[in-house]
Design an enzyme around this catalytic site. Structure first.
Site, PDB file in Angstrom:
ATOM      1  N   GLY A 174      37.495 -12.297  31.836  1.00  0.00           N
ATOM      2  CA  GLY A 174      38.195 -13.564  31.791  1.00  0.00           C
ATOM      3  C   GLY A 174      37.412 -14.591  31.004  1.00  0.00           C
ATOM      4  O   GLY A 174      36.592 -14.263  30.146  1.00  0.00           O
ATOM      5  N   CYS A 175      37.636 -15.812  31.310  1.00  0.00           N
ATOM      6  CA  CYS A 175      36.996 -16.933  30.625  1.00  0.00           C
ATOM      7  C   CYS A 175      35.485 -16.878  30.802  1.00  0.00           C
ATOM      8  O   CYS A 175      34.993 -16.830  31.925  1.00  0.00           O
ATOM      9  CB  CYS A 175      37.541 -18.241  31.194  1.00  0.00           C
ATOM     10  SG  CYS A 175      36.675 -19.699  30.627  1.00  0.00           S
ATOM     11  N   PHE A 176      34.753 -16.883  29.710  1.00  0.00           N
ATOM     12  CA  PHE A 176      33.296 -16.794  29.836  1.00  0.00           C
ATOM     13  C   PHE A 176      32.682 -18.036  30.456  1.00  0.00           C
ATOM     14  O   PHE A 176      31.577 -17.992  30.985  1.00  0.00           O
ATOM     15  CB  PHE A 176      32.594 -16.399  28.544  1.00  0.00           C
ATOM     16  CG  PHE A 176      32.988 -17.117  27.274  1.00  0.00           C
ATOM     17  CD1 PHE A 176      33.146 -18.479  27.194  1.00  0.00           C
ATOM     18  CD2 PHE A 176      33.189 -16.366  26.127  1.00  0.00           C
ATOM     19  CE1 PHE A 176      33.477 -19.102  26.011  1.00  0.00           C
ATOM     20  CE2 PHE A 176      33.520 -16.985  24.918  1.00  0.00           C
ATOM     21  CZ  PHE A 176      33.667 -18.352  24.873  1.00  0.00           C
TER      22      PHE A 176
ATOM     23  N   CYS B 161      33.664 -19.367  33.189  1.00  0.00           N
ATOM     24  CA  CYS B 161      33.645 -19.078  34.631  1.00  0.00           C
ATOM     25  C   CYS B 161      32.551 -18.078  34.991  1.00  0.00           C
ATOM     26  O   CYS B 161      31.836 -18.255  35.972  1.00  0.00           O
ATOM     27  CB  CYS B 161      34.972 -18.471  35.075  1.00  0.00           C
ATOM     28  SG  CYS B 161      36.386 -19.552  34.927  1.00  0.00           S
TER      29      CYS B 161
END
Length: 178
Positions: free
Chosen positions: A11-13, A15
């Site tokens: 997912g979003c790096f 996070c």
């Protein structure tokens, strides 16, 4: 010291960087891109979905302190490996779940770990995490590094990253840096 590298897309790096930075034995976490078809992509290109890259973490760690298996435990506990090309409200192939293995031992460990998760029915849906040979890592632009640390008051950080981080801190309290 036995320095190794793990490369994960979960997912979003923004996070996941905040999570892995806090683990004992993790020496460095870099946000960037892997798995695509052009060299040195920019973030604005990757988010179009046309480059084939995933947002990844390139994790340098001391294997004498933390194992690849422990990194996999954290990886699977801090994202949803059952959603294809999506993590929460973040949608697109660049948000896919993937393990980019650096050697055959990592590949085998990842395959065995997924098999154990599936046999134990840890997730309600099938795991869709790719296991792909690592080819290249392209660092993201500098403003992505340590994003959570520098932007904790922003809504995305407060409402998406902070709850994920709190869950991680509680679950992996014994594995945290002092």
């Amino acid at each position: 010291m036995h320095k190794e590298i793990a490369t994960f897309a979960n997912g979003c790096f923004w996070c996941t960087e905040a999570v892995f930075q806090r683990l004992k034995g993790v020496l460095e976490v870099r946000s960037g891109f892997s798995g695509g078809n052009i060299k040195n992509p920019a973030y604005r290109e990757v988010v179009t979905g046309r480059t084939g890259h995933a947002e990844v973490l390139h994790i340098h760690y001391d294997a004498a302190v933390i194992s690849f298996q422990k990194l996999l435990e954290v990886f699977f506990a801090t994202h949803d490996p059952t959603t294809l090309n999506r993590q929460g409200n973040d949608v697109g192939t660049h948000y896919r779940s993937a393990i980019f293995f650096h050697n055959t031992a990592q590949k085998q460990t990842a395959e065995e770990f997924i098999s154990l998760l599936e046999k134990a029915a840890i997730f309600e849906a099938p795991i869709v995490t790719e296991i792909t040979c690592f080819e290249a890592f392209y660092p993201a632009e500098a403003y992505h590094e340590n994003y959570f640390e520098g932007h904790q008051e922003e809504p995305y950080c407060k409402f998406v990253i902070q709850p994920k981080l709190q869950k991680f801190l509680k679950t992996f309290s014994e594995d945290l840096k002092d």
